[in-house]
Design a protein around this motif. Structure first.
Motif, short mmCIF file in Angstrom:
data_model
loop_
_atom_site.label_atom_id
_atom_site.label_comp_id
_atom_site.label_asym_id
_atom_site.label_seq_id
_atom_site.Cartn_x
_atom_site.Cartn_y
_atom_site.Cartn_z
N PHE A 155 67.97 23.17 -12.89
CA PHE A 155 68.35 21.77 -12.83
C PHE A 155 69.88 21.64 -12.75
O PHE A 155 70.40 20.78 -12.04
CB PHE A 155 67.83 21.00 -14.04
CG PHE A 155 66.45 20.47 -13.88
CD1 PHE A 155 66.19 19.38 -13.06
CD2 PHE A 155 65.38 21.04 -14.57
CE1 PHE A 155 64.91 18.89 -12.90
CE2 PHE A 155 64.10 20.55 -14.42
CZ PHE A 155 63.86 19.46 -13.58
N ALA A 156 70.58 22.48 -13.49
CA ALA A 156 72.05 22.38 -13.55
C ALA A 156 72.73 23.01 -12.34
O ALA A 156 73.92 22.79 -12.13
CB ALA A 156 72.56 23.06 -14.82
N SER A 157 71.97 23.76 -11.54
CA SER A 157 72.56 24.48 -10.40
C SER A 157 72.43 23.67 -9.11
O SER A 157 71.43 22.98 -8.90
CB SER A 157 71.87 25.83 -10.21
OG SER A 157 71.96 26.61 -11.39
N PRO A 158 73.41 23.78 -8.22
CA PRO A 158 73.26 23.16 -6.90
C PRO A 158 72.21 23.89 -6.08
O PRO A 158 71.90 25.06 -6.35
CB PRO A 158 74.66 23.32 -6.29
CG PRO A 158 75.26 24.48 -7.01
CD PRO A 158 74.70 24.45 -8.39
N ALA A 159 71.67 23.22 -5.09
CA ALA A 159 70.55 23.77 -4.32
C ALA A 159 70.89 25.13 -3.71
O ALA A 159 70.05 26.04 -3.68
CB ALA A 159 70.14 22.79 -3.22
N ARG A 160 72.13 25.30 -3.23
CA ARG A 160 72.49 26.55 -2.54
C ARG A 160 72.51 27.76 -3.47
O ARG A 160 72.47 28.90 -3.01
CB ARG A 160 73.85 26.38 -1.87
CG ARG A 160 74.99 26.16 -2.84
CD ARG A 160 76.32 25.96 -2.12
NE ARG A 160 77.42 25.72 -3.06
CZ ARG A 160 77.70 24.55 -3.59
NH1 ARG A 160 76.97 23.49 -3.26
NH2 ARG A 160 78.71 24.41 -4.43
N ARG A 178 74.33 15.40 -15.85
CA ARG A 178 73.11 14.64 -16.17
C ARG A 178 71.87 15.50 -16.00
O ARG A 178 70.96 15.47 -16.85
CB ARG A 178 73.02 13.39 -15.29
CG ARG A 178 74.06 12.33 -15.59
CD ARG A 178 73.83 11.10 -14.73
NE ARG A 178 74.79 10.04 -15.00
CZ ARG A 178 75.99 9.96 -14.41
NH1 ARG A 178 76.34 10.86 -13.51
NH2 ARG A 178 76.82 8.98 -14.71
N ALA A 179 71.83 16.28 -14.92
CA ALA A 179 70.69 17.17 -14.70
C ALA A 179 70.64 18.25 -15.77
O ALA A 179 69.57 18.66 -16.21
CB ALA A 179 70.78 17.81 -13.31
N GLY A 189 76.49 22.66 -16.00
CA GLY A 189 76.29 21.32 -15.46
C GLY A 189 77.60 20.55 -15.34
O GLY A 189 77.84 19.86 -14.34
N VAL A 190 78.46 20.67 -16.34
CA VAL A 190 79.76 19.98 -16.31
C VAL A 190 80.64 20.55 -15.21
O VAL A 190 81.25 19.80 -14.42
CB VAL A 190 80.47 20.11 -17.68
CG1 VAL A 190 81.90 19.60 -17.60
CG2 VAL A 190 79.69 19.32 -18.74
#
Length: 225
Positions: free
Chosen positions: A154-159, A98-99, A91-92
């Motif tokens: 949650f911590a990963s980007p959509a792609r 935050r996610a 996430g960092v």
């Protein structure tokens, strides 16, 4: 142009929140139905006995020892702590801390919810051959595995989420099968845990998305006024 874009984005967010809430309600309804049928009825208990690996609850199979090893490793607090640390680190690094924190919170809530539900749901003795009154619904191990997967999503980007979801679901399946092979859980326990965590994940996503949509509305109204 900008105002219209905000309108469309806000409407899309509201639609996503509604879909998430409907999905959560569906998961909880399915969870209740599975509990009612497979825990509370004789036919359900009998059917579940036949679905268990080896044809019965806790019977030895050639995969028994590997299953125990998998569960022993996964269930160790240092291992779970390291996996949660990986979620926070991801996430960092990806700018989604935050996610990631919300995902770790989902993990903790999911584990507590699974343990609480196990204490609250009695398993009646319905004279099913090979069955026991030991209540194992739902599985804490599977709830932890499913919650870890959602935390990573949650911590990963959509792609990147498909790249996380596919191997993550394989891991959840492995943990679920291991709990049944080891004689710790029944199929309904595994499915119940997945549904429970999925419902909690949908509720969390809706809660995170709802305030975001609200801020867009406030900003838009202020701009138009």
């Amino acid at each position: 142009m900008s105002s219209n874009s905000l309108y469309f984005r806000t409407g899309a967010d509201r639609g996503r929140v509604k879909r998430l809430l409907v999905t959560a309600l569906g998961c909880l309804s399915a969870l209740g139905l599975i509990c009612l049928v497979f825990v509370g009825t004789r036919a359900g208990q009998a059917l579940e006995q036949e679905l268990l690996p080896g044809g019965g609850f806790g019977r030895p199979t050639v995969l028994l020892e590997p299953a125990r090893v998998v569960l022993s490793v996964f269930g160790k607090p240092p291992v779970l702590g390291a996996l949660l640390g990986l979620v926070l680190l991801a996430g960092v690094l990806l700018g989604r801390w935050r996610a990631a924190v919300a995902g770790v919170g989902l993990f903790l809530v999911s584990v507590v919810a699974a343990r609480s539900l196990k204490l609250l749901v009695p398993r009646p003795d319905l004279d099913v051959a090979g069955s026991t009154t030991h209540n194992s619904f739902p599985s804490g191990h599977v709830a932890a595995a499913m919650a870890l997967l959602l935390a990573l999503l949650f911590a990963s980007p959509a792609r990147a989420r498909w790249w996380v979801a596919v191997p993550g679901m394989v891991g959840v399946v492995v943990i679920g099968l291991a709990t049944m092979i080891a004689g710790w859980h029944r199929p309904s326990d595994v499915l119940g845990s997945v549904l429970l965590v999925a419902a909690l994940g949908c509720l969390l996503a809706a809660a995170l998305l709802g305030p975001l949509a609200g801020r867009r509305v406030s900003g838009m109204d202020g701009a138009r006024g």
